[in-house]
Design an enzyme around this catalytic site. Structure first.
Site, PDB file in Angstrom:
ATOM      1  N   HIS A  26       0.836  -1.197   0.000  1.00 22.93           N
ATOM      2  CA  HIS A  26       0.000   0.000   0.000  1.00 22.93           C
ATOM      3  C   HIS A  26       0.870   1.246   0.000  1.00 22.93           C
ATOM      4  O   HIS A  26       1.269   1.728   1.059  1.00 22.93           O
ATOM      5  CB  HIS A  26      -0.901  -0.005   1.234  1.00 22.93           C
ATOM      6  CG  HIS A  26      -1.769  -1.213   1.332  1.00 22.93           C
ATOM      7  ND1 HIS A  26      -1.295  -2.448   1.732  1.00 22.93           N
ATOM      8  CD2 HIS A  26      -3.088  -1.382   1.079  1.00 22.93           C
ATOM      9  CE1 HIS A  26      -2.281  -3.319   1.716  1.00 22.93           C
ATOM     10  NE2 HIS A  26      -3.383  -2.715   1.332  1.00 22.93           N
ATOM     11  N   LEU A 116      -8.593  -2.958  10.648  1.00 26.12           N
ATOM     12  CA  LEU A 116      -8.775  -1.521  10.831  1.00 26.12           C
ATOM     13  C   LEU A 116      -9.571  -1.189  12.086  1.00 26.12           C
ATOM     14  O   LEU A 116     -10.546  -1.855  12.419  1.00 26.12           O
ATOM     15  CB  LEU A 116      -9.480  -0.934   9.609  1.00 26.12           C
ATOM     16  CG  LEU A 116      -8.699  -1.042   8.295  1.00 26.12           C
ATOM     17  CD1 LEU A 116      -9.570  -0.607   7.122  1.00 26.12           C
ATOM     18  CD2 LEU A 116      -7.424  -0.226   8.354  1.00 26.12           C
ATOM     19  N   ILE A 187     -10.454   8.896   0.631  1.00 27.72           N
ATOM     20  CA  ILE A 187     -10.356   7.709  -0.242  1.00 27.72           C
ATOM     21  C   ILE A 187     -10.294   6.448   0.617  1.00 27.72           C
ATOM     22  O   ILE A 187      -9.590   6.408   1.641  1.00 27.72           O
ATOM     23  CB  ILE A 187      -9.063   7.781  -1.103  1.00 27.72           C
ATOM     24  CG1 ILE A 187      -9.122   8.945  -2.092  1.00 27.72           C
ATOM     25  CG2 ILE A 187      -8.810   6.460  -1.837  1.00 27.72           C
ATOM     26  CD1 ILE A 187     -10.133   8.796  -3.226  1.00 27.72           C
ATOM     27  N   HIS A 261      -4.045   3.313  -3.385  1.00 29.50           N
ATOM     28  CA  HIS A 261      -4.257   2.708  -2.069  1.00 29.50           C
ATOM     29  C   HIS A 261      -3.457   1.422  -1.841  1.00 29.50           C
ATOM     30  O   HIS A 261      -2.657   1.348  -0.923  1.00 29.50           O
ATOM     31  CB  HIS A 261      -5.745   2.411  -1.833  1.00 29.50           C
ATOM     32  CG  HIS A 261      -5.970   1.503  -0.668  1.00 29.50           C
ATOM     33  ND1 HIS A 261      -6.092   1.956   0.612  1.00 29.50           N
ATOM     34  CD2 HIS A 261      -6.031   0.136  -0.599  1.00 29.50           C
ATOM     35  CE1 HIS A 261      -6.220   0.919   1.425  1.00 29.50           C
ATOM     36  NE2 HIS A 261      -6.199  -0.196   0.720  1.00 29.50           N
ATOM     37  N   ARG A 358     -18.888 -19.298  37.974  1.00 28.21           N
ATOM     38  CA  ARG A 358     -18.625 -17.849  37.861  1.00 28.21           C
ATOM     39  C   ARG A 358     -18.412 -17.260  39.254  1.00 28.21           C
ATOM     40  O   ARG A 358     -17.603 -16.349  39.438  1.00 28.21           O
ATOM     41  CB  ARG A 358     -19.752 -17.130  37.120  1.00 28.21           C
ATOM     42  CG  ARG A 358     -21.085 -17.185  37.816  1.00 28.21           C
ATOM     43  CD  ARG A 358     -22.195 -16.510  37.014  1.00 28.21           C
ATOM     44  NE  ARG A 358     -23.496 -16.841  37.549  1.00 28.21           N
ATOM     45  CZ  ARG A 358     -24.419 -15.940  37.887  1.00 28.21           C
ATOM     46  NH1 ARG A 358     -24.183 -14.657  37.741  1.00 28.21           N
ATOM     47  NH2 ARG A 358     -25.581 -16.327  38.348  1.00 28.21           N
ATOM     48  N   GLU A 409     -18.103  -4.791  23.935  1.00 30.59           N
ATOM     49  CA  GLU A 409     -17.262  -5.989  24.062  1.00 30.59           C
ATOM     50  C   GLU A 409     -15.994  -5.896  23.211  1.00 30.59           C
ATOM     51  O   GLU A 409     -14.902  -6.246  23.665  1.00 30.59           O
ATOM     52  CB  GLU A 409     -18.058  -7.243  23.669  1.00 30.59           C
ATOM     53  CG  GLU A 409     -19.223  -7.583  24.601  1.00 30.59           C
ATOM     54  CD  GLU A 409     -20.474  -6.757  24.319  1.00 30.59           C
ATOM     55  OE1 GLU A 409     -20.510  -6.014  23.309  1.00 30.59           O
ATOM     56  OE2 GLU A 409     -21.429  -6.853  25.116  1.00 30.59           O
ATOM     57  N   HIS A 471     -28.747 -16.045  23.744  1.00 30.60           N
ATOM     58  CA  HIS A 471     -27.747 -15.930  24.805  1.00 30.60           C
ATOM     59  C   HIS A 471     -27.037 -17.254  25.090  1.00 30.60           C
ATOM     60  O   HIS A 471     -26.097 -17.288  25.886  1.00 30.60           O
ATOM     61  CB  HIS A 471     -28.404 -15.431  26.097  1.00 30.60           C
ATOM     62  CG  HIS A 471     -28.725 -13.967  26.076  1.00 30.60           C
ATOM     63  ND1 HIS A 471     -29.412 -13.374  25.042  1.00 30.60           N
ATOM     64  CD2 HIS A 471     -28.437 -12.978  26.967  1.00 30.60           C
ATOM     65  CE1 HIS A 471     -29.546 -12.074  25.299  1.00 30.60           C
ATOM     66  NE2 HIS A 471     -28.952 -11.808  26.454  1.00 30.60           N
TER      67      HIS A 471
HETATM   68  C1  LIG Z   1     -11.453  -4.747   9.665  1.00 33.14           C
HETATM   69  C2  LIG Z   1     -10.905  -4.578   8.300  1.00 33.14           C
HETATM   70  N1  LIG Z   1     -11.742  -4.564   7.251  1.00 33.14           N
HETATM   71  C3  LIG Z   1     -11.264  -4.453   6.011  1.00 33.14           C
HETATM   72  C4  LIG Z   1      -9.927  -4.371   5.791  1.00 33.14           C
HETATM   73  C5  LIG Z   1      -9.392  -4.291   4.360  1.00 33.14           C
HETATM   74  N2  LIG Z   1      -8.921  -2.918   4.098  1.00 33.14           N
HETATM   75  C6  LIG Z   1      -7.645  -2.586   4.197  1.00 33.14           C
HETATM   76  S1  LIG Z   1      -7.373  -0.969   3.916  1.00 33.14           S
HETATM   77  C7  LIG Z   1      -9.017  -0.694   3.599  1.00 33.14           C
HETATM   78  C8  LIG Z   1      -9.514   0.682   3.251  1.00 33.14           C
HETATM   79  C9  LIG Z   1      -9.072   1.644   4.250  1.00 33.14           C
HETATM   80  O1  LIG Z   1      -9.356   2.936   3.867  1.00 33.14           O
HETATM   81  P1  LIG Z   1      -8.546   4.085   4.577  1.00 33.14           P
HETATM   82  O2  LIG Z   1      -8.426   3.806   5.995  1.00 33.14           O
HETATM   83  O3  LIG Z   1      -9.170   5.360   4.186  1.00 33.14           O
HETATM   84  O4  LIG Z   1      -7.096   3.935   3.962  1.00 33.14           O
HETATM   85  P2  LIG Z   1      -6.452   4.705   2.745  1.00 33.14           P
HETATM   86  O5  LIG Z   1      -7.042   4.124   1.499  1.00 33.14           O
HETATM   87  O6  LIG Z   1      -6.788   6.128   2.906  1.00 33.14           O
HETATM   88  O7  LIG Z   1      -5.017   4.393   2.873  1.00 33.14           O
HETATM   89  C10 LIG Z   1      -9.733  -1.866   3.750  1.00 33.14           C
HETATM   90  C11 LIG Z   1     -11.189  -1.957   3.530  1.00 33.14           C
HETATM   91  C12 LIG Z   1      -9.085  -4.385   6.902  1.00 33.14           C
HETATM   92  N3  LIG Z   1      -7.771  -4.319   6.801  1.00 33.14           N
HETATM   93  N4  LIG Z   1      -9.591  -4.462   8.137  1.00 33.14           N
HETATM   94 MG   LIG Z   2      -8.594   7.046   3.340  1.00 34.65          MG
END
Ligand SMILES: Cc1ncc(C[n+]2csc(CCOP(=O)(O)OP(=O)(O)O)c2C)c(N)n1
Ligand SMILES: [Mg+2]
Length: 662
Positions: A26, A116, A187, A261, A358, A409, A471
């Protein structure tokens, strides 16, 4: 040319060239964030590249971890043990510069942040650890715990629900030394976020109670400096800095688009970037003059030295506090903790009583809590149900050592991962077993990173009763047990629960899930040897009274079901053994001889009994055995009735045994 731009361009070039060479990665985020990183690492972040683990360093978390080349480049440039060959080997087999910034593989990486948003929550945990340690250990003139936690997040992190959970709690807790940089480039992978991410982020964070520094031009070094300056001014709130950036900054065609990206820019575009940025150097070549401007070894050495000097005067002024702090930093448990919990387990054996596991767990915490000061517990709003607050723990909001995570959680689990990563704490977190799923990926990352973190999961089967199928866990135990590097304990009574806690605390290279009942379980009798075998994870709880014909394997609340079935079968003249298996992973780690002594290979008639999905147990019962389990969702009714209705009862075990034996 402006030298800060040149230093930032070194990041850009390393990132785009490494991604190109790997043909994967990236480039966009590192190129977009290079100016921000240049200002942060050179002017604000406090660290020592020669000692990445210096305790009082600022923490930096790249929550948008796909931008890992940003981090690798900066670590390389500032003087960490990350070589140009490491950069060349980006994303290759066994290289330290892995696909995402994986924890423990490369010096200077504070956490693993591929998924993320989790890095955001980890950073909240780190800032919380700092705040709590500072409260406990700093004294007049001795700010021995005093650092900031920085995180960088992208649009993706802020779209993820976990950022809402973590930001909300961080605001409430007033984590004033947390500074989050938002890489606002409009983006994400699918393109322009204006079609799917349009809330006003600044106002959102203001609503959480954060200080927000908005509209910072992420390519204007003066503006970035001013923003960081302001962010470092005292506050009683966490800070969000919204930096507007261009993804893939410097790339004339792909910059500002999703094309930058997550794929290599390509040779042609890279040539154009070199032209546009005025960077004429070969790939992986950085001029010495730029290296020396980036080099932070002297500054880092000085910062750590100053702290060490402070620590030595602190040791003179406050010797007890100082040795306690050092113990906590080193992750050594306090003297006598093991004896305390083992005695409790023994008492649980001699004073056998019927109890919810528990509640047994709550009693374990009552004995451990006052002694093991690094335990920082909490629950996602189920404190009374999870029995996670020990007597005298006090709420964190009133200066105590127990955190109300609220109904969050995932946030809780990732925040606690951050507490663990920071050091000085062993977190434990509670919820219902079924809601572990909300937190699932943070559990996974705790295991991947090998963190000390104890998950307390109560209401562990359909036996919880009236709350019904939503549950009542069915498949969750298998999920936990098939998670690499997760220790799982499902104890059947007080002694097993206490041993589970003891073994969980002993672990230093990974987390542990302790899975507990809502309902009472019967105490099991054991002689000294049997008691000693609990820690082996699986053991013969009841020995056959005649030639062994059948082995019943059970865990938790089903141990008593197996015992009742064994009573009946023994009365009918069969030789039946009952094996209690609170921890399969622990049992599997025993010697072949020991395992053979518990489960002799030639005894093929085996029945596993567990109020959960049966498939997992096939590995122990084979084709000649059977499993009394539950392969459907539960029912809403009083627990014992649900158990019986779904077949978890001694009669069914007896019937299954008779079918196999005759
Ligand atoms: C939980 C999760 N979902 C999906 C992804 C796949 N993924 C990696 S980067 C991205 C897009 C992220 O966008 P942004 O944070 O704006 O990054 P930029 O393109 O600006 O670098 C996705 C969907 C991931 N790494 N983690
Ligand atoms: Mg972005």
């Amino acid at each position: 040319m402006d030298t800060s731009k040149e230093r930032a361009n070194a990041i850009r070039a390393l990132a785009m060239d490494a991604v190109q060479q790997a043909n994967s990665g990236h480039p966009g985020a590192p190129m977009g964030l290079a100016d921000v990183a240049e200002v942060l690492w050179r002017n604000y972040l406090r660290f020592n590249p020669k000692n990445p683990n210096w305790f009082n360093r600022d923490r930096f978390v790249l929550s948008n971890g796909h931008g890992s080349m940003l981090l690798y480049a900066v670590l390389h440039l500032t003087g960490y043990d990350v070589t140009i060959d490491d950069i060349r080997n980006f994303r290759q087999l066994h290289s330290r510069t892995a696909g995402h910034p994986e924890y423990g593989e490369c010096p200077g990486i504070e956490t693993t942040t591929g998924p993320l948003g989790q890095g955001f929550a980890n950073a909240v945990g780190m800032a919380l650890a700092e705040q709590q340690l500072a409260n406990d250990f700093n004294r007049e003139g001795f700010s021995v715990v005093d650092h900031r936690t920085w995180a960088c997040v992208g649009d993706g992190c802020l779209m993820e629900g976990i950022s809402h959970e973590a930001a909300s709690l961080a605001g409430t807790l007033g984590l004033d030394k947390l500074i989050v940089i938002y890489d606002s480039n409009g983006i994400s992978i699918d393109g322009e976020t204006k079609y799917w991410f349009t809330e006003n982020v600044a106002n959102r964070f203001k609503a959480y109670g954060w200080r927000v520094i908005d509209d910072v031009d992420g390519h204007d070094v003066q503006a970035i400096n001013r923003a960081f300056e302001t962010a470092c001014e005292p506050s009683d709130r966490p800070t969000l800095i919204c930096c507007t950036t261009t993804i893939g900054y410097g790339a004339p065609n792909k910059g500002g688009t999703a094309g930058a990206h997550g794929s290599p820019l390509g040779d042609d575009e890279i040539a154009l970037v070199r032209e546009q940025l005025g960077w004429s150097h070969e790939p992986f070549s950085v001029p010495d003059s730029i290296y020396s401007e980036w080099d932070s070894t002297e500054r880092g050495k000085r910062l750590e030295y100053e702290w060490k000097s402070l620590m030595s005067t602190y040791a003179e002024a406050h010797p007890e506090l100082s040795s306690e702090l050092v113990r906590r930093i080193e992750g050594e448990l306090p003297e006598g903790w093991n004896e305390t919990i083992t005695e409790f387990a023994q008492r649980g054996q001699t004073e056998a009583a019927s109890l919810e596991t528990r509640k047994a767990s709550g009693q374990c915490l009552d004995v451990l809590g006052p002694k093991v000061t690094e335990l920082l517990g909490g629950s996602a709003d189920l404190t009374g149900s999870n029995n996670t607050q020990w007597n005298g723990a006090g709420w964190l909001w009133e200066g105590g050592r127990y955190l109300n995570y609220g109904v969050r959680e995932f946030g809780m689990t990732a925040i606690a991962n951050g507490l663990s990563l920071h050091g000085g704490f062993i977190p434990y977190t509670g919820t219902f077993l079924v809601f572990m799923e909300y937190a699932r990926n943070a559990v996974r990352l705790a295991t991947l990173m090998g963190l000390r973190h104890i998950f307390v999961y109560t209401h562990d089967s359909v036996g919880l009763g009236e709350d019904g199928p939503t549950h009542q866990p069915i498949e969750q135990l298998t999920n936990l047990r098939t998670t690499p590097n997760l220790a799982v304990w499902r104890p059947c009574d007080v002694p097993e629960t206490a041993i589970a806690w003891r073994e969980a605390l002993k672990r230093t290279d990974g987390p542990c899930a302790i899975v507990l009942t809502r309902q009472k379980t019967q105490p099991q009798s054991r002689d000294a040897e049997t008691f000693g075998n609990i820690a082996k994870g699986g053991y013969t709880l009841r020995r056959e009274s005649s030639t062994l014909q059948l082995i019943l394997i059970a865990t938790g609340s089903e141990v008593e079901v197996a015992q009742a079935a064994a009573d009946q079968l023994e009365a009918d003249g069969y030789g039946v053994r009952v094996v209690s298996m609170p921890s399969v992973d622990r049992f599997q780690a025993q010697t072949v001889d020991y395992r053979e002594s518990v489960l002799p290979k030639d005894v093929r008639i085996r029945i596993a009994v567990e109020a959960a999905h049966p498939d997992y147990w096939r590995r122990f019962v084979g084709l000649d055995g059977d499993v009394v389990g539950i392969a459907r969702y539960g029912l809403s009714a009083p627990g014992p009735e649900v158990m019986a209705e779904l077949g978890i009862k001694p009669e069914n075990v007896v019937q299954a045994a008779v079918n196999l034996l005759t």
